[in-house]
Every structure is written in C-alpha cells, then in structure tokens.
Design an enzyme around this catalytic site. Sequence first.
Site, PDB file in Angstrom:
ATOM      1  N   ASP A 207       5.763 -51.549 -13.439  1.00  0.00           N
ATOM      2  CA  ASP A 207       6.914 -51.609 -14.336  1.00  0.00           C
ATOM      3  C   ASP A 207       6.712 -50.510 -15.379  1.00  0.00           C
ATOM      4  OD1 ASP A 207       8.723 -52.048 -16.355  1.00  0.00           O
ATOM      5  OD2 ASP A 207       8.337 -54.198 -16.548  1.00  0.00           O
ATOM      6  N   GLN A 210       8.651 -48.997 -20.131  1.00  0.00           N
ATOM      7  CA  GLN A 210       8.195 -48.518 -21.436  1.00  0.00           C
ATOM      8  C   GLN A 210       7.259 -47.321 -21.332  1.00  0.00           C
ATOM      9  OE1 GLN A 210       9.493 -49.647 -24.145  1.00  0.00           O
ATOM     10  NE2 GLN A 210      10.504 -51.457 -23.323  1.00  0.00           N
ATOM     11  N   CYS A 380      11.902 -60.975 -24.770  1.00  0.00           N
ATOM     12  CA  CYS A 380      11.919 -61.298 -23.335  1.00  0.00           C
ATOM     13  C   CYS A 380      10.517 -61.185 -22.730  1.00  0.00           C
ATOM     14  CB  CYS A 380      12.919 -60.415 -22.592  1.00  0.00           C
ATOM     15  SG  CYS A 380      14.632 -60.800 -23.006  1.00  0.00           S
TER      16      CYS A 380
END
Length: 457
Positions: A207, A210, A380
């Site tokens: 992921d 960021q 989140c």
Amino acid sequence: MSVSTAAADQTVCRDTSGSLAVLGRDVTVPLVTGGEVTYAALDYAASAPALQRVWDDVAAYAPYYGSVHRGAGYLSQLSTDLFENARRTVEEFLDCRAGDQVVFTRSTTDSLNLLAAALPAGCQVFVFETEHHASLLPWRDARVTYLNAPRTPGEAVATLENALAARDPHGPALVCVTGASNVTGELWPVRELAAAAHAHGARIVLDAAQLAPHHPVSVQDLDVDWVAFSGHKLYAPFGSGVLAGRSDWLREAEPYLAGGGASRKVSRRADGGVDVEWHDSAARHEAGSPNVIGAYSIASACKALTEEGFDNLLAREQHLIRTVRAGLAEVPEVRVLSLFGDDAPRVGVISFVVEGWNSSHFAAALSAEYGIGVRDGLFCAHPLVRTLLGSDPETQGECGAPEAAPGEKSLNAIRVSFGAGTPDEHVERFVRAVRELVRDGARWQYRTEGGRCVPAV
C-alpha cells in the site's frame, strides 16, 4: 502528425512559476475572529492538492476528449493513445518488471479490493493491525491473520516471519503492508518484509498511498509483487488509482466488473445462454468506459515528480518535518504519536494529541481562528490509533470526530501533513497556532454539531 505527437503538442502551455506549484496556493478563507487569511492546506495525507502542471495538462487535453479503444475517429484514437501511454508512464514510475500489469482503478481502496477479489482459493492473508482500513478490510473471503502492532522495524519483520512459519506451507499466501503510515508517517521496512514473505512462499502487496508521493517506489528494488496507490494523494484529481504488479492472479480471476471492455468475445449458445471470453490484459479488470482523464492526470503527476527529482522533494520535506517536530516538542502538553520512536525515518505526516483538549475542538480552532486545515479523528486506522492512544479496543470511535463536546475527552487525534507545494509560512503558522491555543485557549466558542466541533454562531 502522429497521435502521440498531437498529444504532446496539447500539453505545452503550462504555468512555469514553479514545476511543483499546487492549485489553491492563493486561496483565502474567512476567520471567525474577522478578516481573511491565505489557507494553509496541511491535510495532504487525506488528499494532496493537485499540481498546477497536472491541472494544465488535463485542461489542454479536455477539448480533445473522446471514447477509447474502439473509436475510429481521430479524437478517440488520440484518447486511446493518451490512456495507454499513461499506463506505460506508470510502469516506468514504479519500475515494474517485464510482464507486470498496470490496472487503472478508482483509488487505493479499489485497487486492494480488486486484488482481494483475485486471490486464489484458500489464500491466507497476513496484515498488521497498523494498516489503513483500505488494506486492513478487503480480505473478507480469505483466511486472515491480523498481526499485532510492532514497536520497531525489526520486530515487524520478526513478527511476520513467525506468522508465516506457522502457516500451511502448501497453499497460496499474501502479505499486505503499508510503505508509510498514514497516522505516524513512519517508513516501514518493505524490502525486508518482502524478503520474509518470499522466503516462506508468500507474495506481498504494498500500500503505497502515503509512500509514492514522497519517495521513489521501485517494484524491482523493493521486490514486491503488487503496488497500490491513489491519484488524489499523488497530486492528481480525485477518482483514479493504480494496481500494478504480477499478472497471473489477475489474469486467472473472474473480472472485477463484468461488462464492455473486459470481454473479448460474447456469443449466444444454442440453449439460449451466453458464452464470454474475457481479456487477459489489464482490460479484464477495467470494464466500462475508463477514467481517461484520471489516468492521464496520474501519468502527468508521475512525470512531474520524476522530473523534479525525489532528492529535492525529500530534502525540502525533511526541512518541514524538522520545523513541525521541533515546534511541537516545545509544547509540553503535546504528545506526538509514534510506533518506532522519534528517530524513525518518516514522511510529512505527524499525528498528536494535546493534554486538556478534545482533538476535534483543537482542529476546529486551527481552522476557524488561523485558517489552517488539518485532520482529526482515527484516520481510518482505528486499531492503530487506539494502540497508540492506549485505549480500550471496545471504545467507540469514528474516522471523523466522535460525539464529544469541547473540553471533553475524545478518542481521536490531530494529524498535520504536507508535501510538495507547502510553503514555510504554513508550517510556521501551524506551530505558532498550536503554541497560542495551548497557552491562551480558543478565542471563540464552539459546539458539537453532527459529530463535529464547529464554531458557535
């Protein structure tokens, strides 16, 4: 004139005031105390402002917009060329392997749900509790092992190795890990985690939502199997994302969406049914009319970041990080949240709590009285923030502010985040505002409305 040359000709008129200037840098907002101030956008981790260059590229292309892939007209061919060139630009940006696929999606969340839908039967998934919900929650049809939050990068690797060593060695397995935390900004040991995964016969998806806006991401160097990221965190407009990596699981899975574009051939059977032959390419999971402008904007952002050079971006960002962290360290009531400690390498994402303040109240005061936009809540990433706050896992909380009035204890934190296009003045104003609010209190009255703290009028 070739289609590719025509496409290039439509993107030459750009704002040359700065290669990484962002939209909205001159927007002013009203203050409850009177007057206006230039808005300090310090919520990049949620959505970074679009680069001026990206916006100019999209605006230059917009009059030439057309349907893709099967249109005979010039504009359709031009749009198809732009769309597929965008795919190649992303491949280069991520340093993909030969044979990897780049699938355009709506976001990181969409990308990871696509991969979850493509998992082989019986796949085991290993994910740390520290993940954003986009990478924590999609694996509902798999056997999931949730790993406790590590307190050092080495502990993260050891925790994963122990979990993988205890798994069924005969079935497929996938590890999902973030590159940079959306709560603490800390960098994760992706290369070492990938080595651990592969040593135990598992694959790994990164992921990079960021990470990609702040650091170069090389699929080959990190040795990850897939990468997912969102355009709206990479200085492109909303509604576009990427899943890039190995093609075999994607090629063998049922299409993520069934419809036109994903199908190569559809025919009626004698019994009245329908037979479908699906594409083996990325189109298999891109049914419907694709978001050409979204894909093009991601490609434009990739080019801009590459041309600027991540060395320049990193040096500038580390200066801003030092300014913020030094300023917060001077306020004893502020506690910065961290998993790996103060010396851990990080991107421009910092979360903290303020003693005696409801975090929603503090964020509301920053906005209403100083024109500073930050985020408050659990971001989140509920399990991670609860771990960092030392709270009961059964305590209620939301991505936004909980139902807590100003001054009451709240299960949330404040996050400041920044990147390309952030001027010194914005972070300096933020540090000054934190100091003044803690010392003097808010100058305005606030109330809770719809779960959020807002100025009382």
